[in-house]
Design a protein around this motif. Structure first.
Motif, PDB file in Angstrom:
ATOM      1  N   ILE A 435      36.393  45.028  48.116  1.00 39.74           N
ATOM      2  CA  ILE A 435      37.738  44.278  48.745  1.00 39.74           C
ATOM      3  C   ILE A 435      38.880  43.943  48.051  1.00 39.74           C
ATOM      4  O   ILE A 435      39.941  44.469  48.477  1.00 39.74           O
ATOM      5  CB  ILE A 435      37.217  43.125  49.540  1.00 39.74           C
ATOM      6  CG1 ILE A 435      36.109  43.171  50.571  1.00 39.74           C
ATOM      7  CG2 ILE A 435      38.518  42.111  50.020  1.00 39.74           C
ATOM      8  CD1 ILE A 435      35.413  41.732  50.794  1.00 39.74           C
ATOM      9  N   GLU A 436      38.500  43.607  46.930  1.00 44.85           N
ATOM     10  CA  GLU A 436      39.965  43.201  46.048  1.00 44.85           C
ATOM     11  C   GLU A 436      39.518  42.970  44.400  1.00 44.85           C
ATOM     12  O   GLU A 436      38.387  42.498  44.191  1.00 44.85           O
ATOM     13  CB  GLU A 436      40.445  42.017  46.606  1.00 44.85           C
ATOM     14  CG  GLU A 436      41.693  41.626  46.129  1.00 44.85           C
ATOM     15  CD  GLU A 436      42.676  42.080  47.003  1.00 44.85           C
ATOM     16  OE1 GLU A 436      43.595  42.963  46.435  1.00 44.85           O
ATOM     17  OE2 GLU A 436      43.144  41.249  47.906  1.00 44.85           O
ATOM     18  N   LYS A 437      40.333  43.472  43.546  1.00 44.18           N
ATOM     19  CA  LYS A 437      40.246  43.148  42.307  1.00 44.18           C
ATOM     20  C   LYS A 437      41.389  42.263  41.936  1.00 44.18           C
ATOM     21  O   LYS A 437      42.577  42.717  42.176  1.00 44.18           O
ATOM     22  CB  LYS A 437      40.261  44.704  41.424  1.00 44.18           C
ATOM     23  CG  LYS A 437      40.358  44.748  40.107  1.00 44.18           C
ATOM     24  CD  LYS A 437      40.302  45.956  39.534  1.00 44.18           C
ATOM     25  CE  LYS A 437      40.723  46.178  37.786  1.00 44.18           C
ATOM     26  NZ  LYS A 437      40.868  47.515  37.600  1.00 44.18           N
ATOM     27  N   VAL A 438      41.108  41.129  41.387  1.00 49.63           N
ATOM     28  CA  VAL A 438      42.046  40.104  41.380  1.00 49.63           C
ATOM     29  C   VAL A 438      42.419  39.805  40.053  1.00 49.63           C
ATOM     30  O   VAL A 438      41.524  39.557  39.002  1.00 49.63           O
ATOM     31  CB  VAL A 438      41.769  38.955  41.863  1.00 49.63           C
ATOM     32  CG1 VAL A 438      42.644  37.712  42.197  1.00 49.63           C
ATOM     33  CG2 VAL A 438      41.064  39.095  43.510  1.00 49.63           C
ATOM     34  N   THR A 439      43.642  39.860  39.548  1.00 50.74           N
ATOM     35  CA  THR A 439      43.983  39.310  38.176  1.00 50.74           C
ATOM     36  C   THR A 439      44.195  37.818  38.078  1.00 50.74           C
ATOM     37  O   THR A 439      44.637  37.147  38.930  1.00 50.74           O
ATOM     38  CB  THR A 439      45.535  39.751  37.788  1.00 50.74           C
ATOM     39  OG1 THR A 439      45.590  41.173  38.100  1.00 50.74           O
ATOM     40  CG2 THR A 439      46.006  39.481  36.193  1.00 50.74           C
ATOM     41  N   ILE A 440      43.372  37.298  37.023  1.00 51.89           N
ATOM     42  CA  ILE A 440      43.020  35.841  37.170  1.00 51.89           C
ATOM     43  C   ILE A 440      44.111  35.025  36.141  1.00 51.89           C
ATOM     44  O   ILE A 440      44.395  35.801  35.022  1.00 51.89           O
ATOM     45  CB  ILE A 440      41.773  35.568  37.092  1.00 51.89           C
ATOM     46  CG1 ILE A 440      40.984  36.075  35.858  1.00 51.89           C
ATOM     47  CG2 ILE A 440      40.962  36.120  38.288  1.00 51.89           C
ATOM     48  CD1 ILE A 440      41.040  34.873  34.923  1.00 51.89           C
ATOM     49  N   LYS A 441      44.425  33.891  36.365  1.00 46.82           N
ATOM     50  CA  LYS A 441      45.002  33.200  35.241  1.00 46.82           C
ATOM     51  C   LYS A 441      43.797  31.967  35.151  1.00 46.82           C
ATOM     52  O   LYS A 441      43.477  31.315  36.298  1.00 46.82           O
ATOM     53  CB  LYS A 441      46.270  32.674  35.662  1.00 46.82           C
ATOM     54  CG  LYS A 441      47.127  34.026  35.817  1.00 46.82           C
ATOM     55  CD  LYS A 441      48.579  33.587  35.383  1.00 46.82           C
ATOM     56  CE  LYS A 441      49.622  34.652  35.402  1.00 46.82           C
ATOM     57  NZ  LYS A 441      49.422  36.044  35.835  1.00 46.82           N
ATOM     58  N   GLU A 442      43.637  31.458  33.830  1.00 50.37           N
ATOM     59  CA  GLU A 442      42.597  30.176  33.953  1.00 50.37           C
ATOM     60  C   GLU A 442      43.602  29.036  33.598  1.00 50.37           C
ATOM     61  O   GLU A 442      44.521  29.141  32.660  1.00 50.37           O
ATOM     62  CB  GLU A 442      41.728  30.716  32.554  1.00 50.37           C
ATOM     63  CG  GLU A 442      40.764  31.816  33.048  1.00 50.37           C
ATOM     64  CD  GLU A 442      39.757  31.808  31.731  1.00 50.37           C
ATOM     65  OE1 GLU A 442      39.104  30.999  31.408  1.00 50.37           O
ATOM     66  OE2 GLU A 442      39.425  33.021  31.424  1.00 50.37           O
ATOM     67  N   VAL A 443      43.415  27.946  34.398  1.00 46.27           N
ATOM     68  CA  VAL A 443      44.065  26.643  34.208  1.00 46.27           C
ATOM     69  C   VAL A 443      43.132  25.681  34.085  1.00 46.27           C
ATOM     70  O   VAL A 443      42.214  25.461  35.153  1.00 46.27           O
ATOM     71  CB  VAL A 443      44.824  26.460  35.302  1.00 46.27           C
ATOM     72  CG1 VAL A 443      45.978  25.253  35.194  1.00 46.27           C
ATOM     73  CG2 VAL A 443      46.075  27.629  35.653  1.00 46.27           C
ATOM     74  N   ASP A 444      43.135  24.824  32.865  1.00 42.35           N
ATOM     75  CA  ASP A 444      42.266  23.824  32.892  1.00 42.35           C
ATOM     76  C   ASP A 444      40.806  24.067  33.230  1.00 42.35           C
ATOM     77  O   ASP A 444      40.188  23.174  33.864  1.00 42.35           O
ATOM     78  CB  ASP A 444      42.584  22.659  34.098  1.00 42.35           C
ATOM     79  CG  ASP A 444      44.115  21.962  33.696  1.00 42.35           C
ATOM     80  OD1 ASP A 444      44.464  22.173  32.387  1.00 42.35           O
ATOM     81  OD2 ASP A 444      44.822  21.736  34.529  1.00 42.35           O
ATOM     82  N   GLY A 445      40.421  24.951  32.696  1.00 46.84           N
ATOM     83  CA  GLY A 445      38.897  25.440  32.604  1.00 46.84           C
ATOM     84  C   GLY A 445      38.497  25.912  34.128  1.00 46.84           C
ATOM     85  O   GLY A 445      37.330  25.953  34.371  1.00 46.84           O
ATOM     86  N   LYS A 446      39.471  26.407  35.019  1.00 43.68           N
ATOM     87  CA  LYS A 446      39.231  26.814  36.177  1.00 43.68           C
ATOM     88  C   LYS A 446      39.938  27.945  36.490  1.00 43.68           C
ATOM     89  O   LYS A 446      40.879  28.301  36.010  1.00 43.68           O
ATOM     90  CB  LYS A 446      39.566  25.727  37.342  1.00 43.68           C
ATOM     91  CG  LYS A 446      38.604  24.645  37.031  1.00 43.68           C
ATOM     92  CD  LYS A 446      39.206  23.383  38.358  1.00 43.68           C
ATOM     93  CE  LYS A 446      38.193  22.099  38.245  1.00 43.68           C
ATOM     94  NZ  LYS A 446      38.681  21.179  39.126  1.00 43.68           N
ATOM     95  N   ILE A 447      39.228  28.682  37.439  1.00 46.43           N
ATOM     96  CA  ILE A 447      40.027  30.160  37.683  1.00 46.43           C
ATOM     97  C   ILE A 447      40.187  29.902  39.324  1.00 46.43           C
ATOM     98  O   ILE A 447      39.061  29.742  40.148  1.00 46.43           O
ATOM     99  CB  ILE A 447      39.055  31.300  37.413  1.00 46.43           C
ATOM    100  CG1 ILE A 447      38.779  31.529  36.235  1.00 46.43           C
ATOM    101  CG2 ILE A 447      39.590  32.588  38.263  1.00 46.43           C
ATOM    102  CD1 ILE A 447      37.933  32.538  35.930  1.00 46.43           C
ATOM    103  N   ASN A 448      41.360  30.072  39.761  1.00 49.27           N
ATOM    104  CA  ASN A 448      41.706  30.071  41.344  1.00 49.27           C
ATOM    105  C   ASN A 448      42.223  31.349  41.767  1.00 49.27           C
ATOM    106  O   ASN A 448      43.223  31.908  41.092  1.00 49.27           O
ATOM    107  CB  ASN A 448      42.796  29.043  41.541  1.00 49.27           C
ATOM    108  CG  ASN A 448      42.140  27.511  41.409  1.00 49.27           C
ATOM    109  OD1 ASN A 448      41.026  27.115  42.009  1.00 49.27           O
ATOM    110  ND2 ASN A 448      42.881  26.937  40.523  1.00 49.27           N
ATOM    111  N   PHE A 449      41.747  31.819  42.852  1.00 44.09           N
ATOM    112  CA  PHE A 449      42.418  32.846  43.533  1.00 44.09           C
ATOM    113  C   PHE A 449      42.290  32.863  45.166  1.00 44.09           C
ATOM    114  O   PHE A 449      41.446  32.196  45.482  1.00 44.09           O
ATOM    115  CB  PHE A 449      42.156  34.284  42.972  1.00 44.09           C
ATOM    116  CG  PHE A 449      40.513  34.686  42.998  1.00 44.09           C
ATOM    117  CD1 PHE A 449      40.137  35.198  44.465  1.00 44.09           C
ATOM    118  CD2 PHE A 449      39.775  34.443  42.216  1.00 44.09           C
ATOM    119  CE1 PHE A 449      38.755  35.479  44.794  1.00 44.09           C
ATOM    120  CE2 PHE A 449      38.201  34.617  42.287  1.00 44.09           C
ATOM    121  CZ  PHE A 449      38.014  35.211  43.675  1.00 44.09           C
ATOM    122  N   ALA A 450      42.943  33.656  45.768  1.00 41.25           N
ATOM    123  CA  ALA A 450      43.021  33.538  47.194  1.00 41.25           C
ATOM    124  C   ALA A 450      42.691  35.153  47.840  1.00 41.25           C
ATOM    125  O   ALA A 450      43.370  36.094  47.136  1.00 41.25           O
ATOM    126  CB  ALA A 450      44.208  33.214  47.660  1.00 41.25           C
TER     127      ALA A 450
END
Length: 497
Positions: A435-450
């Motif tokens: 469905i999607e390949k998402v570039t991620i940024k890690e913030v405070d030990g977490k990964i968020n994406f939509a």
């Protein structure tokens, strides 16, 4: 046939404004818009790598300690972009945001494109080190034999690797220059000084190989995940020159360019080889089909093999095979029949931009209908021990929001989301389910994406994996999209036992 793992790259040439910027006088805003247009066009075609020329003639499209700004970027060599921006850093970020690998392509040995010194900045190596240069066929070249040239060019590469978040360093087919009839590449002085009893041909090959080895060691020492790829001319040697050679009658790497890709593979100095097979399937002097087979049989298992295709020849070549829309699609189908050939690259990006619509449409509906992920190259393959750990997901009419815990042992480059009809039917080997390949940024030990709801609403379940900086993929976590998500926290281990 829709391979899930396949390298799909495109060369974006900056020299003499072949692809980008469209002219050296374009303003920064137009340059940026034109680059994004290239990325969007190739994302729509499900490509996953850009090979961008960052140094072509002793210059740079980035701020460099070792080279002036390129005149192809700003109109005047040595002049920085205005308004100022680090062009390379921006290009890499935009490519990664769209799921592309970024391969920084450098021409190490070509110092100028012509003999007009008025076009050069006073900081060009031609003025700083005239003793490094050899004039040949209307251009200046760095003398590949000089230890100080090799040291300098190694620093040039190291600067790019150290400063920028690239996925690979890429060299093309320019080693010792292609022969110009009636001209001699005059390296007599360095041959007398350093030849050490070798024939001139063996000595030249040794100069190139020593340099390739030095670049390889430099990259891996700095960032072991950064690949080193070389895209040589398509013929190693002709059978008439060597029984191990190909059935071709052509210029060759070994005898004419003093480049020996077989040695570089055998020594594990390069991660991928991308021979430029810029001929039609059944060309009489050098046939694409015979050469794909030859490289497939002769490459080293430790090196990934991709094939270079000549989109610039479509309807523009003396070989009439290129008049047929089917030439490139047939070439892709053919290379996919070889187990160890794992992708393609195309020279160059402008040929699928606003032209050759029939070929583009055919690829969009057939060979490149679904996304693919570049696999880790053989030297960088490993098992990711982390599995994605979901902390929460929420959905509304517009999007699904996911939060994952950052893994302990893995530097994550992307996350990949796959769709499924049911949680029991998840198949992460099926390219049609990406469905999607998402570039991620890690913030405070977490990964968020939509993910857009329109994409995920088609499915009742999904799976998510990590892709690390080496391009390895983790085992998936399965998520039932029809159930509300409850955060499950396992009992904490007793630290005092």
């Amino acid at each position: 046939m829709h391979p899930k793992n396949e390298f799909r790259g495109v060369w974006i040439a900056t020299v003499v404004n072949i692809d980008w910027p469209k002219t050296s006088m374009d303003n920064v805003e137009k340059e940026k818009a034109d680059y994004l247009e290239i990325l969007e066009a190739y994302k729509k075609l499900n490509y996953n790598a850009v090979i961008v020329q960052v140094r072509s003639v002793g210059d740079a499209i980035y701020p460099s300690e070792f080279a002036p700004w390129s005149r192809f970027l700003t109109g005047k060599e040595g002049l920085a972009p205005n308004p100022y921006y680090d062009t390379l850093a921006w290009m890499i970020e935009q490519a990664h945001n769209r799921g592309f690998e970024f391969h920084a392509w450098l021409n190490p040995y070509r110092a100028t494109f012509d003999l007009n010194k008025n076009l050069l900045s006073p900081n060009h190596d031609l003025f700083k080190h005239p003793e490094w240069m050899i004039e040949y066929g209307g251009k200046y070249y760095y003398d590949p034999a000089l230890p100080e040239v090799q040291a300098h060019l190694t620093k040039v590469v190291k600067e790019v690797v150290d400063k920028y978040d690239i996925d690979a360093i890429h060299f093309d087919d320019y080693f010792y220059p292609y022969a110009v009839p009636g001209k001699v590449f005059n390296d007599n002085a360095s041959y007398q000084k350093y030849g050490a009893g070798l024939s001139r041909a063996d000595w030249r090959r040794a100069n190139v190989s020593n340099f390739v080895h030095a670049i390889s060691a430099t990259i891996k020492e700095s960032k072991p995940w950064v690949q080193f790829g070389i895209s040589p001319f398509g013929v190693w040697r002709n059978k008439s020159q060597d029984p191990k050679g190909s059935e071709t009658q052509s210029t060759s790497n070994y005898d004419d360019l003093y480049a020996d890709p077989m040695l570089w593979m055998d020594q594990n100095w390069i991660d991928y080889i991308l021979p430029q097979l810029y001929w039609s399937m059944n060309n009489t002097r050098a046939s694409y089909s015979k050469l794909v087979k030859w490289w497939s049989e002769n490459a080293n298992p430790n090196t990934a093999i991709y094939i270079g295709h000549a989109t610039y020849k479509i309807r523009g070549d003396g070989d009439k095979s290129w008049n047929y829309m089917t030439e490139i699609p047939t070439q892709i189908d053919f290379l996919r029949t070889f187990k160890n050939v794992s992708g393609s690259a195309y020279f160059s990006s402008k040929w699928f931009m606003g032209k050759n619509f029939d070929v583009v449409r055919h690829l969009e509906e057939n060979q490149y209908k679904y996304p693919a992920l570049p696999a880790a190259v053989p030297n960088l393959r490993h098992v990711i021990i982390d599995t994605p750990k979901l902390l929460e997901y929420k959905k509304d009419s517009i999007k699904y929001d996911f939060t994952f815990q950052s893994p302990l042992n893995t530097k994550v480059r992307y996350m990949v989301v796959y769709g499924a009809e049911h949680i029991s039917k998840i198949d992460t080997n099926d390219a049609t389910k990406i469905i999607e390949k998402v570039t991620i940024k890690e913030v405070d030990g977490k990964i968020n994406f939509a993910i857009a709801a329109g994409k995920l609403n088609l499915y009742k379940a999904c799976a998510v994996t990590f892709i690390d900086y080496y391009a390895n993929e983790s085992t998936p976590i399965a998520i039932d999209l029809k159930k509300p998500f409850k955060n499950y926290t396992p009992n904490q281990p007793n630290e005092n036992r």
